[in-house]
Enzyme design. Structure first.
Site, PDB file in Angstrom:
ATOM      1  N   ASP A   9      12.490 -34.378  20.408  1.00  0.00           N
ATOM      2  CA  ASP A   9      12.831 -33.131  20.081  1.00  0.00           C
ATOM      3  C   ASP A   9      11.364 -32.001  20.140  1.00  0.00           C
ATOM      4  O   ASP A   9      10.719 -30.949  19.730  1.00  0.00           O
ATOM      5  CB  ASP A   9      13.323 -32.124  18.908  1.00  0.00           C
ATOM      6  CG  ASP A   9      13.934 -30.870  18.800  1.00  0.00           C
ATOM      7  OD1 ASP A   9      14.457 -29.987  19.788  1.00  0.00           O
ATOM      8  OD2 ASP A   9      14.809 -30.504  18.146  1.00  0.00           O
TER       9      ASP A   9
ATOM     10  N   THR B 253      17.810 -22.510  21.088  1.00  0.00           N
ATOM     11  CA  THR B 253      18.780 -21.180  21.175  1.00  0.00           C
ATOM     12  C   THR B 253      18.106 -19.809  21.609  1.00  0.00           C
ATOM     13  O   THR B 253      19.218 -18.659  21.933  1.00  0.00           O
ATOM     14  CB  THR B 253      17.745 -20.279  19.456  1.00  0.00           C
ATOM     15  OG1 THR B 253      18.248 -21.864  18.827  1.00  0.00           O
ATOM     16  CG2 THR B 253      18.481 -19.497  18.903  1.00  0.00           C
TER      17      THR B 253
ATOM     18  N   ARG C 144      21.143 -35.521  10.910  1.00  0.00           N
ATOM     19  CA  ARG C 144      20.944 -34.639  10.305  1.00  0.00           C
ATOM     20  C   ARG C 144      21.422 -34.707   8.887  1.00  0.00           C
ATOM     21  O   ARG C 144      21.522 -33.932   7.732  1.00  0.00           O
ATOM     22  CB  ARG C 144      20.937 -33.060  10.711  1.00  0.00           C
ATOM     23  CG  ARG C 144      21.938 -33.091  11.540  1.00  0.00           C
ATOM     24  CD  ARG C 144      21.924 -31.689  12.116  1.00  0.00           C
ATOM     25  NE  ARG C 144      21.385 -30.916  11.415  1.00  0.00           N
ATOM     26  CZ  ARG C 144      20.454 -29.455  12.669  1.00  0.00           C
ATOM     27  NH1 ARG C 144      20.793 -29.621  13.675  1.00  0.00           N
ATOM     28  NH2 ARG C 144      19.645 -28.784  11.803  1.00  0.00           N
TER      29      ARG C 144
ATOM     30  N   GLY D 232      11.846 -22.608  20.297  1.00  0.00           N
ATOM     31  CA  GLY D 232      11.840 -21.478  18.559  1.00  0.00           C
ATOM     32  C   GLY D 232      12.760 -20.146  18.928  1.00  0.00           C
ATOM     33  O   GLY D 232      13.635 -19.777  19.897  1.00  0.00           O
TER      34      GLY D 232
ATOM     35  N   HIS E 242      24.067 -30.280  20.938  1.00  0.00           N
ATOM     36  CA  HIS E 242      22.986 -29.837  19.983  1.00  0.00           C
ATOM     37  C   HIS E 242      24.488 -29.866  18.592  1.00  0.00           C
ATOM     38  O   HIS E 242      25.675 -29.566  19.084  1.00  0.00           O
ATOM     39  CB  HIS E 242      22.303 -28.622  19.700  1.00  0.00           C
ATOM     40  CG  HIS E 242      22.358 -27.875  18.148  1.00  0.00           C
ATOM     41  ND1 HIS E 242      20.996 -28.244  17.929  1.00  0.00           N
ATOM     42  CD2 HIS E 242      22.865 -27.101  17.175  1.00  0.00           C
ATOM     43  CE1 HIS E 242      20.269 -26.966  17.041  1.00  0.00           C
ATOM     44  NE2 HIS E 242      21.601 -27.254  16.253  1.00  0.00           N
TER      45      HIS E 242
END
Length: 416
Positions: free
Chosen positions: A307, A123, A251, A92, A219
């Site tokens: 994940d 990230t 996805r 996150g 990713h």
């Protein structure tokens, strides 16, 4: 009990002198074994963290061995699940520092049947870095889980300890590859082909030097370029396809079709067990694996990861987080249970959670039930629920009850 006080029975893998506590031999009787191929009903002997013996009828052991006996009564026995994509330090951070996800605790993995994790940065590879990742990998190992990690994160230049990916992989034992490097995503560094090839070559050569996986775990965002950069890398370089390992490939439905074609070319692709709405342009993990198996692509080149600990954000047109969820390891067994309910044979579904991951990551002793393998085992009841878990031969879950918790993990049955 105050939350900063640690009970000794939560650290029962260590004795009072700071040394590993002695292991008890365990004789498992009447197990319906999936190794992951079906072996039928077998007895197994565990000791020193390994599977010592497997056969159709175990002999009586001398009392001096002190072996515990567990009769499964025909319940299914599987290899411990290998989760190849876990934010062990938490993920996150896309919506401010307060949106950083806490690190998952030990029993979040073990009660979900996960006995091996591979940690990575996402990230946020600035506030969270390689030092914290390596420390958390070693912490999980001390608590009884098998754990490894990836160098780098979403961005370039990659986050490292030594200044280069190649030397990180060469000299830091627990790091097995690079990841999760982001492509086709507004949060990525927008790597060029040359930059991707440079990172991939560093990982590949380090793998050759050390016997490690040496892969680049990529990713995939939902950008329209999809896997174009990987196709160009395969077309324009001498690097073997196995070096490129895209994840989150389910996805978008079109992205998944691209991924299947990459698997035919020699890449291993990773499906993510994230929640999918009925009208969403994505495949659930169960849908994706069913489609993959039906495609005729090599069955050994597909894996499923959770994940866990990662933020699962949705963004508006301006790239701002509008809502978020958090990944969890339980998504793996939920997906496995859904596959079984849909009629997929256990021996067909199981490799994507076990031996395929271990083979890709070159983790010896993982992902299979075999003499000499690590005694990482999961027991399923008739409904597909997990009842017992062994990690390195030590019971973590018994009859659905968590036996071991992390050092600072609260017991939900007690006030803190």
């Amino acid at each position: 009990m105050r939350p900063w006080m640690v009970e000794h029975d939560r650290l029962d893998a260590i004795d009072g002198a700071g040394q590993p506590a002695p292991m008890t031999m365990i004789l498992i009787r009447n197990a319906q074994v999936y190794a992951p191929e079906p072996l039928g009903q077998r007895d197994l002997l565990l000791g020193a963290g390994k599977l010592l013996w497997i056969g159709s009828a175990a002999p009586d052991l001398p009392a001096a061995f002190g072996a515990q006996v567990l009769d499964l009564g025909g319940r299914r026995l599987l290899p411990g699940l290998v989760d190849g994509h876990v934010h062990v330090t938490g993920g996150g951070g896309e919506a401010g520092f307060a949106s950083r996800v806490p690190a998952p605790m030990l029993s979040r993995y073990t009660r979900s049947g996960v006995t091996t994790v591979v940690g990575l940065l996402g990230t946020d590879d600035v506030a969270r870095g390689t030092r914290e990742l390596v420390a958390q990998v070693h912490a999980l190992r001390e608590e009884g889980l098998s754990a490894w990690g990836y160098a780098g994160g979403y961005h370039l230049p990659p986050a490292t300890l030594t200044g280069s990916v190649r030397t990180d992989l060469a000299f830091i034992d627990c790091l097995v590859g690079v990841g999760e490097l982001a492509i086709s995503d507004h949060r990525s560094s927008q790597p060029t082909l040359d930059e991707l090839l440079r990172i991939a070559s560093e990982a590949h050569v380090a793998g050759l030097m050390t016997g490690k996986a040496g892969i680049v775990h990529l990713h995939l965002g939902d950008g329209p370029r999809g896997l174009e950069l990987v196709r160009r890398a395969l077309d324009q370089s001498e690097l073997p396809p196995r070096v490129f390992n895209p994840t989150h490939v389910n996805r978008r439905k079109a992205l998944f079709e691209e991924a299947i074609e990459l698997a035919r070319r020699g890449c291993s692709i990773d499906i993510t067990a994230f929640p999918v709405d009925e009208d969403e342009d994505a495949w659930s993990a169960a849908d994706a694996l069913v489609r993959y198996l039906a495609s005729g692509a090599p069955r050994e080149r597909v894996t499923i990861s959770s994940d866990a600990g990662g933020c699962l954000p949705c963004f508006d047109a301006q790239g701002r987080v509008c809502r978020m969820d958090v990944g969890h390891s339980g998504a793996l067994v939920e997906t496995l249970r859904e596959l079984l309910a849909r009629g997929v044979a256990l021996e067909d579904a199981l490799p994507a959670f076990t031996c395929n991951v271990a083979d890709l990551l070159r983790l010896p002793g993982k992902g299979r039930i075999a003499v000499g393998a690590d005694a990482d085992l999961v027991v399923l009841d008739d409904a597909g629920a997990i009842t017992d878990v062994f990690a390195g031969g030590r019971p973590q879950l018994r009859d659905g009850v968590v036996l071991r918790r992390g050092a600072f993990e609260s017991d939900p049955t007690q006030d803190i």
